[in-house]
Design a protein around this motif. Structure first.
Motif, mmCIF file in Angstrom:
data_model
loop_
_atom_site.group_PDB
_atom_site.id
_atom_site.type_symbol
_atom_site.label_atom_id
_atom_site.label_comp_id
_atom_site.label_asym_id
_atom_site.label_seq_id
_atom_site.Cartn_x
_atom_site.Cartn_y
_atom_site.Cartn_z
ATOM 1 N N ILE A 63 0.841 -1.201 0.000
ATOM 2 C CA ILE A 63 0.000 0.000 0.000
ATOM 3 C C ILE A 63 0.872 1.245 0.000
ATOM 4 C CG2 ILE A 63 -1.585 1.366 1.433
ATOM 5 C CD1 ILE A 63 -2.932 -1.333 2.187
ATOM 6 N N ILE A 64 1.897 1.264 0.831
ATOM 7 C CA ILE A 64 2.803 2.415 0.908
ATOM 8 C C ILE A 64 3.510 2.618 -0.429
ATOM 9 C CG2 ILE A 64 4.916 3.272 1.990
ATOM 10 C CD1 ILE A 64 3.878 1.877 4.610
ATOM 11 N N ALA A 65 3.972 1.530 -1.036
ATOM 12 C CA ALA A 65 4.647 1.630 -2.334
ATOM 13 C C ALA A 65 3.711 2.152 -3.412
ATOM 14 C CB ALA A 65 5.220 0.273 -2.733
ATOM 15 N N ALA A 66 2.470 1.675 -3.414
ATOM 16 C CA ALA A 66 1.497 2.131 -4.410
ATOM 17 C C ALA A 66 1.174 3.607 -4.211
ATOM 18 C CB ALA A 66 0.221 1.289 -4.332
ATOM 19 N N TYR A 67 1.047 4.027 -2.967
ATOM 20 C CA TYR A 67 0.772 5.440 -2.680
ATOM 21 C C TYR A 67 1.956 6.312 -3.107
ATOM 22 C CZ TYR A 67 -0.289 9.725 -0.166
ATOM 23 O OH TYR A 67 -0.529 11.031 0.156
ATOM 24 N N THR A 68 3.157 5.846 -2.826
ATOM 25 C CA THR A 68 4.365 6.575 -3.220
ATOM 26 C C THR A 68 4.464 6.694 -4.737
ATOM 27 O OG1 THR A 68 5.484 5.792 -1.232
ATOM 28 C CG2 THR A 68 6.888 6.613 -2.998
ATOM 29 N N ALA A 69 3.964 5.677 -5.435
ATOM 30 C CA ALA A 69 3.988 5.686 -6.904
ATOM 31 C C ALA A 69 2.857 6.524 -7.498
ATOM 32 C CB ALA A 69 3.917 4.260 -7.431
ATOM 33 N N GLY A 70 1.975 7.082 -6.632
ATOM 34 C CA GLY A 70 0.959 7.984 -7.142
ATOM 35 C C GLY A 70 -0.473 7.516 -7.033
ATOM 36 N N ARG A 71 -0.721 6.343 -6.450
ATOM 37 C CA ARG A 71 -2.095 5.866 -6.294
ATOM 38 C C ARG A 71 -2.817 6.711 -5.257
ATOM 39 N NH1 ARG A 71 -3.100 1.060 -9.498
ATOM 40 N NH2 ARG A 71 -5.081 1.099 -8.401
ATOM 41 N N ALA A 72 -4.079 6.987 -5.484
ATOM 42 C CA ALA A 72 -4.883 7.803 -4.577
ATOM 43 C C ALA A 72 -5.402 6.961 -3.410
ATOM 44 C CB ALA A 72 -6.065 8.405 -5.332
ATOM 45 N N VAL A 73 -5.601 7.610 -2.276
ATOM 46 C CA VAL A 73 -6.093 6.939 -1.073
ATOM 47 C C VAL A 73 -7.431 6.245 -1.324
ATOM 48 C CG1 VAL A 73 -6.894 7.315 1.299
ATOM 49 C CG2 VAL A 73 -4.744 8.343 0.528
ATOM 50 N N PRO A 74 -8.420 6.893 -1.948
ATOM 51 C CA PRO A 74 -9.696 6.189 -2.183
ATOM 52 C C PRO A 74 -9.538 4.932 -3.048
ATOM 53 C CG PRO A 74 -9.984 8.549 -2.484
ATOM 54 C CD PRO A 74 -8.507 8.297 -2.346
ATOM 55 N N THR A 75 -8.672 5.004 -4.026
ATOM 56 C CA THR A 75 -8.426 3.843 -4.891
ATOM 57 C C THR A 75 -7.815 2.704 -4.090
ATOM 58 O OG1 THR A 75 -8.087 5.308 -6.776
ATOM 59 C CG2 THR A 75 -7.235 3.067 -6.975
ATOM 60 N N LEU A 76 -6.825 3.018 -3.254
ATOM 61 C CA LEU A 76 -6.190 1.997 -2.423
ATOM 62 C C LEU A 76 -7.192 1.387 -1.450
ATOM 63 C CD1 LEU A 76 -2.802 3.798 -1.716
ATOM 64 C CD2 LEU A 76 -3.152 1.747 -3.114
ATOM 65 N N ALA A 77 -8.070 2.209 -0.913
ATOM 66 C CA ALA A 77 -9.083 1.706 0.023
ATOM 67 C C ALA A 77 -9.995 0.693 -0.668
ATOM 68 C CB ALA A 77 -9.897 2.868 0.584
ATOM 69 N N ARG A 78 -10.425 1.002 -1.878
ATOM 70 C CA ARG A 78 -11.291 0.072 -2.623
ATOM 71 C C ARG A 78 -10.538 -1.206 -2.982
ATOM 72 N NH1 ARG A 78 -12.749 4.845 -4.920
ATOM 73 N NH2 ARG A 78 -11.480 4.493 -6.766
ATOM 74 N N GLU A 79 -9.309 -1.071 -3.439
ATOM 75 C CA GLU A 79 -8.534 -2.238 -3.865
ATOM 76 C C GLU A 79 -8.258 -3.213 -2.722
ATOM 77 O OE1 GLU A 79 -5.021 -0.546 -5.582
ATOM 78 O OE2 GLU A 79 -6.008 -0.114 -7.488
ATOM 79 N N HIS A 80 -8.082 -2.694 -1.523
ATOM 80 C CA HIS A 80 -7.725 -3.541 -0.383
ATOM 81 C C HIS A 80 -8.876 -3.763 0.593
ATOM 82 C CE1 HIS A 80 -3.464 -3.758 -1.405
ATOM 83 N NE2 HIS A 80 -3.607 -2.521 -1.834
ATOM 84 N N ALA A 81 -10.068 -3.313 0.216
ATOM 85 C CA ALA A 81 -11.267 -3.465 1.053
ATOM 86 C C ALA A 81 -11.045 -2.906 2.456
ATOM 87 C CB ALA A 81 -11.703 -4.924 1.106
ATOM 88 N N LEU A 82 -10.452 -1.715 2.495
ATOM 89 C CA LEU A 82 -10.199 -1.007 3.742
ATOM 90 C C LEU A 82 -10.853 0.364 3.663
ATOM 91 C CD1 LEU A 82 -6.390 -1.819 4.131
ATOM 92 C CD2 LEU A 82 -8.265 -2.853 5.419
ATOM 93 N N THR A 83 -10.975 1.016 4.809
ATOM 94 C CA THR A 83 -11.489 2.374 4.800
ATOM 95 C C THR A 83 -10.365 3.340 4.432
ATOM 96 O OG1 THR A 83 -10.963 2.771 7.125
ATOM 97 C CG2 THR A 83 -13.142 1.820 6.631
ATOM 98 N N GLU A 84 -10.751 4.523 3.979
ATOM 99 C CA GLU A 84 -9.740 5.538 3.672
ATOM 100 C C GLU A 84 -8.961 5.908 4.935
ATOM 101 O OE1 GLU A 84 -11.137 8.874 1.381
ATOM 102 O OE2 GLU A 84 -12.391 7.571 0.152
#
Length: 135
Positions: free
Chosen positions: A86-107
């Protein structure tokens, strides 16, 4: 690796990372009765071959055959691995809402993960720095 139980580190050294991870995901928290390999068409043996791959399954069965071994869940290690992705994806430019959906977590949980250092606590800040001044 430091937060993996010794038994899983031994399995990892024996059969490699991907097969060991597959074994933990399939049998984590359970006791596995490892077949002896005497029956080439056994169900457990066939499932191990499907999970680990032929070579890794044969090595695993040869080493642990006939034993009942407890497979740890490795929850902390798996969570740290997920958090690092998750940290690597965020560092690469992924948005928090997108990461939340992809990992079934809350923002909010994603933001908490982004503050966290996998395998440890929070960043380089000490507990005193995290507290709100009273005066």
């Amino acid at each position: 690796m430091d937060n993996l139980p010794r038994s899983v580190r031994e399995i990892l050294a024996l059969i490699g990372l991907a097969p060991a991870l597959a074994l933990v995901q399939a049998y984590g928290g359970c006791i596995l009765r490892v077949p002896t390999g005497a029956h080439a068409d056994g169900q457990v043996r066939a499932r191990l071959i499907g999970l680990l791959g032929g070579d890794a399954a044969e090595v695993f069965i040869a080493h642990y055959g006939g034993e009942r071994i407890s497979i740890p869940r490795c929850a902390a290690a798996l969570r740290d691995e997920r958090d690092a992705r998750i940290i690597a994806a965020y560092t690469a430019g992924r948005a928090v809402p997108t990461l939340a959906r992809e990992h079934a977590l809350t923002e909010r949980q994603i933001r908490n993960i982004l503050k966290r250092v996998p395998g440890g606590g929070f960043g380089s800040r000490g507990a005193d720095e995290l507290q709100i001044p009273l005066f």
